[in-house]
Design a protein around this motif. Structure first.
Motif, short mmCIF file in Angstrom:
data_model
loop_
_atom_site.label_atom_id
_atom_site.label_comp_id
_atom_site.label_asym_id
_atom_site.label_seq_id
_atom_site.Cartn_x
_atom_site.Cartn_y
_atom_site.Cartn_z
N THR A 1 21.78 -0.72 -24.59
CA THR A 1 21.28 -2.06 -24.31
C THR A 1 22.30 -3.12 -24.69
O THR A 1 22.71 -3.22 -25.84
N SER B 1 18.79 -0.06 -19.20
CA SER B 1 18.76 0.06 -20.66
C SER B 1 17.43 0.63 -21.15
O SER B 1 17.39 1.41 -22.11
N ARG C 1 12.22 1.30 -25.24
CA ARG C 1 13.48 1.78 -24.65
C ARG C 1 13.70 3.23 -25.08
O ARG C 1 13.40 3.60 -26.21
#
Length: 249
Positions: A77, A70, A107
């Protein structure tokens, strides 16, 4: 590339190879990889490349660790990660603290099709990496900070979550913000990817390679050397029997 590698050997002398990371957004890597179609973590990919100089390639189906997958954009995610379920009562005492950590973890927002890693010492033809990742000791990390600040000065800020180290910070944060990072390897990196107790992750965008090399080399020429030379004393306080006497000459 050769100039950068030669500068590293002259100034920092890393124990393992610098690793190139390429994130494929629209297509897949169709070249040869020593490790491919195998369930592994992002940190294990980097370990294969830095220890053995092996190229590795994984897709979402291959990525074993949900945090690494992720963070690097291979999957969206999952809610159990975002809401802190995965780290509640492990890394944090309650769901509020756990979700707060996950909220701040870097991320990649893009949909990444695959992650390629390879040693810079064995470049993959026609591939330009996005990120360079290295594992160094604290003295070598100091040399990189000095290199990062050589051109513009200022200060270097380091952030860490104590988890998902190289995938969230070493890869995702560098890729997303195009700035260098230092990070502490996480538990999974140590247990499954051979990160050592003394190691620190250094990551920087590929386009910074020349700037980093210049900073390392210029500070080296200015007298900041690795290994750091100790200031040796001229005389030692030894017991009398261990001291060379006139009668011994």
């Amino acid at each position: 590339m050769k100039d950068f590698l030669s500068t590293l050997q002259k100034t920092v002398k890393p124990q393992t190879s610098p690793v190139a990371v390429k994130l494929f957004k629209e297509t897949h890597f169709d070249g040869k990889a020593k490790v491919k179609n195998k369930k592994i973590n992002i940190c294990q990919q980097i370990a294969y490349s830095r220890y053995y100089n092996w190229p590795t390639y994984i897709t979402a189906e291959d990525s074993y660790c949900v945090l690494g997958a992720s963070c690097c954009g291979l999957i969206e995610t999952p809610e159990r990660v975002l809401n802190g379920e995965v780290n509640c009562n492990v890394y944090q005492k309650d769901i509020h603290a756990a979700s707060n950590m996950q909220r701040l973890m870097p991320r990649i927002d893009e949909n990444i099709q695959g992650v390629l890693t390879y040693s810079l010492e064995r470049p993959v033809e026609n591939i330009q990496p996005d990120v360079i990742v290295m594992y160094v000791n604290s003295a070598q990390a100091m040399r990189f900070v000095q290199a990062f600040l050589y051109d513009k000065g200022g200060e270097f800020l380091m952030k860490s979550s104590g988890d998902a180290g190289v995938c969230s910070r070493g890869v995702a944060e560098v890729y997303k913000y195009r700035k260098p990072v230092l990070e502490i390897p996480c538990l999974g990196d140590r247990r499954f990817a051979m990160a050592q107790d003394f190691e620190i992750v250094v990551g920087f965008p590929f386009e910074m390679m020349d700037e980093v090399a210049e900073g390392l080399l210029s500070t080296h020429k200015a007298g900041i050397r690795y290994p750091i030379p100790f200031d040796m004393v001229e005389s030692c306080s030894l017991p009398d029997d261990y001291t060379t006497k006139e009668s011994d000459l």
